[in-house]
Design an enzyme around this catalytic site. Structure first.
Site, PDB file in Angstrom:
ATOM      1  N   LYS A  27     -16.382 -60.656  -9.431  1.00  0.00           N
ATOM      2  CA  LYS A  27     -16.893 -61.691  -8.294  1.00  0.00           C
ATOM      3  C   LYS A  27     -18.687 -61.759  -8.573  1.00  0.00           C
ATOM      4  O   LYS A  27     -19.059 -62.935  -8.596  1.00  0.00           O
ATOM      5  CB  LYS A  27     -16.706 -61.030  -6.829  1.00  0.00           C
ATOM      6  CG  LYS A  27     -17.291 -61.936  -5.974  1.00  0.00           C
ATOM      7  CD  LYS A  27     -16.974 -61.287  -4.327  1.00  0.00           C
ATOM      8  CE  LYS A  27     -17.858 -62.037  -3.510  1.00  0.00           C
ATOM      9  NZ  LYS A  27     -17.301 -61.624  -2.128  1.00  0.00           N
TER      10      LYS A  27
ATOM     11  N   GLU B 254     -18.884 -51.482 -15.134  1.00  0.00           N
ATOM     12  CA  GLU B 254     -17.568 -50.923 -15.880  1.00  0.00           C
ATOM     13  C   GLU B 254     -17.160 -52.440 -16.351  1.00  0.00           C
ATOM     14  O   GLU B 254     -16.602 -52.287 -17.527  1.00  0.00           O
ATOM     15  CB  GLU B 254     -16.576 -50.568 -14.695  1.00  0.00           C
ATOM     16  CG  GLU B 254     -16.711 -49.075 -14.239  1.00  0.00           C
ATOM     17  CD  GLU B 254     -17.657 -49.321 -12.937  1.00  0.00           C
ATOM     18  OE1 GLU B 254     -18.107 -50.167 -12.577  1.00  0.00           O
ATOM     19  OE2 GLU B 254     -17.085 -48.172 -12.030  1.00  0.00           O
TER      20      GLU B 254
ATOM     21  N   GLY C 292     -13.609 -58.963  -2.290  1.00  0.00           N
ATOM     22  CA  GLY C 292     -13.082 -58.720  -3.389  1.00  0.00           C
ATOM     23  C   GLY C 292     -11.545 -58.143  -3.447  1.00  0.00           C
ATOM     24  O   GLY C 292     -10.647 -58.438  -3.901  1.00  0.00           O
ATOM     25  N   ARG C 293     -11.567 -57.258  -2.197  1.00  0.00           N
ATOM     26  CA  ARG C 293     -10.100 -56.801  -2.037  1.00  0.00           C
ATOM     27  C   ARG C 293      -9.133 -57.747  -1.280  1.00  0.00           C
ATOM     28  O   ARG C 293      -7.955 -57.511  -1.033  1.00  0.00           O
ATOM     29  CB  ARG C 293     -10.167 -55.622  -1.326  1.00  0.00           C
ATOM     30  CG  ARG C 293     -10.834 -55.812   0.077  1.00  0.00           C
ATOM     31  CD  ARG C 293     -11.395 -54.255   0.708  1.00  0.00           C
ATOM     32  NE  ARG C 293     -11.904 -54.264   1.960  1.00  0.00           N
ATOM     33  CZ  ARG C 293     -13.349 -54.482   1.847  1.00  0.00           C
ATOM     34  NH1 ARG C 293     -13.931 -54.638   0.455  1.00  0.00           N
ATOM     35  NH2 ARG C 293     -14.294 -54.305   2.715  1.00  0.00           N
TER      36      ARG C 293
ATOM     37  N   GLU D  87     -10.989 -49.022   2.210  1.00  0.00           N
ATOM     38  CA  GLU D  87     -12.367 -49.541   1.967  1.00  0.00           C
ATOM     39  C   GLU D  87     -12.686 -50.678   3.111  1.00  0.00           C
ATOM     40  O   GLU D  87     -14.031 -50.700   3.423  1.00  0.00           O
ATOM     41  CB  GLU D  87     -12.478 -50.417   0.650  1.00  0.00           C
ATOM     42  CG  GLU D  87     -13.756 -50.933   0.049  1.00  0.00           C
ATOM     43  CD  GLU D  87     -13.726 -51.551  -1.158  1.00  0.00           C
ATOM     44  OE1 GLU D  87     -13.574 -50.627  -2.105  1.00  0.00           O
ATOM     45  OE2 GLU D  87     -14.068 -52.632  -1.481  1.00  0.00           O
TER      46      GLU D  87
ATOM     47  N   HIS E 230      11.187 -36.636  -3.976  1.00  0.00           N
ATOM     48  CA  HIS E 230      11.346 -35.395  -4.835  1.00  0.00           C
ATOM     49  C   HIS E 230       9.722 -34.684  -4.946  1.00  0.00           C
ATOM     50  O   HIS E 230       9.808 -33.996  -5.589  1.00  0.00           O
ATOM     51  CB  HIS E 230      12.044 -35.733  -5.888  1.00  0.00           C
ATOM     52  CG  HIS E 230      13.316 -36.255  -5.949  1.00  0.00           C
ATOM     53  ND1 HIS E 230      14.322 -35.516  -5.757  1.00  0.00           N
ATOM     54  CD2 HIS E 230      13.729 -37.287  -5.672  1.00  0.00           C
ATOM     55  CE1 HIS E 230      15.564 -36.253  -5.763  1.00  0.00           C
ATOM     56  NE2 HIS E 230      15.115 -37.537  -5.546  1.00  0.00           N
TER      57      HIS E 230
ATOM     58  N   LYS F 188     -22.301 -47.367  -7.307  1.00  0.00           N
ATOM     59  CA  LYS F 188     -22.765 -48.164  -8.432  1.00  0.00           C
ATOM     60  C   LYS F 188     -24.174 -47.748  -8.783  1.00  0.00           C
ATOM     61  O   LYS F 188     -24.664 -47.619  -9.891  1.00  0.00           O
ATOM     62  CB  LYS F 188     -22.693 -49.689  -7.940  1.00  0.00           C
ATOM     63  CG  LYS F 188     -21.345 -50.052  -7.824  1.00  0.00           C
ATOM     64  CD  LYS F 188     -21.163 -51.780  -7.864  1.00  0.00           C
ATOM     65  CE  LYS F 188     -19.704 -52.312  -7.489  1.00  0.00           C
ATOM     66  NZ  LYS F 188     -19.758 -53.645  -7.444  1.00  0.00           N
TER      67      LYS F 188
HETATM   68  C1  G6Q Z   1     -13.846 -55.148  -3.100  1.00  0.00           C
HETATM   69  C2  G6Q Z   1     -14.904 -54.308  -3.404  1.00  0.00           C
HETATM   70  C3  G6Q Z   1     -14.998 -53.771  -4.774  1.00  0.00           C
HETATM   71  C4  G6Q Z   1     -15.141 -54.982  -5.933  1.00  0.00           C
HETATM   72  C5  G6Q Z   1     -15.326 -54.304  -7.288  1.00  0.00           C
HETATM   73  C6  G6Q Z   1     -15.630 -55.234  -8.294  1.00  0.00           C
HETATM   74  O1  G6Q Z   1     -13.437 -55.417  -1.878  1.00  0.00           O
HETATM   75  O2  G6Q Z   1     -16.171 -55.500  -3.331  1.00  0.00           O
HETATM   76  O3  G6Q Z   1     -13.815 -53.212  -5.116  1.00  0.00           O
HETATM   77  O4  G6Q Z   1     -13.780 -55.757  -6.027  1.00  0.00           O
HETATM   78  O5  G6Q Z   1     -16.550 -53.497  -7.139  1.00  0.00           O
HETATM   79  O6  G6Q Z   1     -16.550 -55.981  -8.163  1.00  0.00           O
HETATM   80  P1  G6Q Z   1     -16.743 -57.404  -8.925  1.00  0.00           P
HETATM   81  O7  G6Q Z   1     -15.600 -58.223  -8.755  1.00  0.00           O
HETATM   82  O8  G6Q Z   1     -18.081 -57.913  -8.453  1.00  0.00           O
HETATM   83  O9  G6Q Z   1     -16.872 -56.987 -10.361  1.00  0.00           O
END
Ligand code: G6Q
Length: 546
Positions: A206, A212, A266-267, A352, A383, A511
């Protein structure tokens, strides 16, 4: 301000809890032969049985009164109409717009968001079909059959969970891979197994600033260039992002970028361009079916009475345990191998979103908020952690999920699977009294002394709650419904707790902190202030890595 001491409905629930807390579910079942069908809701092919909970009409009415008191209906309308309910980031929250199949206008800052959503959906359709049909090929003209999603968190968990859930629908010649972790292993294990000429990298971010994802994407870019040269990048890299500038800076042509917007969290983003890998794997029509399933749940959530509303009821029952029984955890156990990653996905969605301690009025809460969620696929987890669920000192409410029909009906596998899920719910609820344990031991021919020695170990307290969600089949439509149900459940709980379910400052802290330590580890900076444990660990690891 909302605080438990200020709330009439909350007090009422506390009072009910005082006399209700020791009520046994099996007594409630014994007293009402219709309980099983009474506390049960159905939406199309989804059945939601919540009868095995510590509830009765009095409890449910009081919980619904709490929802009314918290103006839940108005809050649902606020979300659906594009109000900026993510107050800390001043953003609308419109994952529902991504699957608004009715295409009714939804305005943010006076502008209808639907045309841009439809336009990107069209582009996802064209591109995913072109890749699947081999019209969009790699640099050397070969068909792209290895699809690699590079993303993390919300840009990974949703597409990963959904592609795995819909594996049955994958095009036969397409393989999907996910690189998320900064751990080099995540990259290496994928790159070692694919051929650059047939690989499409999808950089999903996003913000396009996540360390990462950018590090992994750079590594993959170099790997591709080493094999095919710089010119190949345009045919092997696409970006899914809200940040055109950073995408360009990274070296991906904006023509290869699929946009989404800051009103998509994001989520909550697998319904947007972030779902590209799903569309490529299962085909755009199936992707669209997933949107339609989610849309059916959205309409139900927006339109059904609160008392008949699956996400609302499931959320309120969660509140009952979390805030009155002080049970701050729950498990999600899908009895379907395709859904094995659903609990990991829901962990982010729920924890989150609602792992917050400050109210919308900028005060610390005086009550518990988001619970701890864990889970795994049944029967496997029977199990492992089910021992604790049956006989441990912690009560863990469970969501069981089961499709009536498997994509792989082999012999009696599915009936055995179904028998197991139903038996677990029943056993958790009923338990086993000491007398029942004794009778069982007698029947198995144990001596009196043996029975005396074993009877307590063989006893189950029971009264352990669960919901059972039955679907017809795990198909794109039912997956959409299921995920949307959890999204809305999380929102309802956020509304009751008066917290913002849509920011994530806790994640952002991580981060930043890593950025402080990295230069020290690499020997580019020294002497930053750390607690003595962190300083010691830095030095210890530096020595080993020398
Ligand atoms: C989700 C969070 C988080 C995000 C990641 C990746 O709701 O904001 O999990 O999706 O940190 O972020 P980017 O998509 O910006 O790389």
């Amino acid at each position: 301000m909302f605080g438990k001491t200020k709330s009439k409905a909350w007090k009422q629930l506390e009072n009910i809890y005082k006399h209700f807390q020791n009520t046994q579910m099996k007594d409630l079942f014994a007293a009402d032969a219709k309980r099983g069908s009474k506390y049960c809701l159905q939406l199309e092919n989804m059945l939601f049985d919540y009868s095995k909970n510590r509830i009765n009409d009095e409890v449910m009415q009081a919980l619904l009164a709490l929802a009314e008191e918290r103006q839940l209906k108005e809050k649902i309308v606020a979300m659906f109409s594009g109000k900026k309910i993510n107050v800390t980031e001043n953003r609308a929250v419109l994952h529902i717009a991504l699957r608004n199949r009715q295409n009714t206008p939804i305005y943010v800052d006076g502008r209808d968001v639907m045309p841009q959503i439809n336009e990107v959906l069209e582009r996802i359709k064209d591109f995913s079909e072109d890749v699947r049909n081999g019209r969009f090929t790699g640099y050397t003209g070969k068909k792209l059959t290895n699809i690699v999603n590079i993303g993390i968190g919300g840009s990974d968990l949703g597409p990963f969970m959904a592609t795995q859930a819909l594996r049955h629908y994958w095009a036969k010649d397409i393989k999907c891979y996910f690189i998320s972790n900064i751990d080099g292993t995540s990259c290496a294990e994928v790159l070692n197994n694919i051929d650059p000429e047939t690989t499409l990298f999808i950089v999903a971010s996003k913000t396009f600033t996540t360390i990462e994802t950018l590090t992994n994407a750079k590594t993959c870019r170099k790997w591709l260039i080493d094999a095919l040269g710089e010119h190949a990048v345009a045919k092997h890299f696409i970006a899914l992002s809200t940040n055109k500038e950073e995408v360009e800076k990274f070296g991906i042509n904006p023509d290869n970028m699929f946009a989404f917007w800051d009103f998509v969290g994001g989520r909550y983003s697998m319904w947007s361009a972030i779902g590209m890998i799903i569309a490529i794997a299962v085909g755009y029509k199936n992707f669209e079916r997933m949107l339609e399933g989610a849309n059916a749940m959205d309409r139900h959530f927006a339109e059904a009475d609160l008392a008949q509303n699956i996400p609302v009821i499931s959320a309120l029952i969660g509140i009952w345990y979390n805030n009155f029984y002080n049970i701050h955890r729950y498990a999600v156990v899908p009895y379907d191998q395709y859904l094995q990653y659903l609990p990991a996905y829901l962990q982010q969605l729920d924890m989150e979103s609602n792992g917050k301690a400050v109210t919308m009025d900028n005060k610390f809460v005086d009550y518990a908020t988001g619970p701890v969620l864990f889970g795994g696929a049944g029967t496997n987890v029977q199990h492992s952690f089910f021992q604790l669920l049956h006989q441990g000192t912690e009560v863990v409410p469970v969501d069981f999920i089961i499709p009536a029909i498997s994509h792989n009906e082999i012999g009696s596998h599915q009936p055995i699977l179904i028998a197991n899920v139903l038996a677990q719910g029943e056993a958790l609820m009923q338990g086993k009294t000491e007398q029942e344990a004794i009778t069982e031991l007698q029947k198995s021919g144990k001596s009196k002394a043996e029975i005396e020695r074993l009877k307590k170990y063989k006893t189950f307290s029971g009264n352990r709650p669960s919901n059972t969600i039955v679907l017809k089949k795990i198909d794109p439509y039912s997956l959409g419904m299921l995920v949307a149900m959890y999204e809305h459940k999380v929102y309802v709980q956020g509304v009751i707790w008066n917290i913002n379910s849509f920011d994530q400052f806790g994640v952002e802290l991580g981060k930043k902190l890593a950025n402080n330590i990295l230069p020290e580890l690499e020997g580019r900076a020294f002497g930053a202030e750390h607690d003595s444990s962190t300083a010691n660990l830095i030095n210890h690891i530096k020595k080993i890595r020398k």
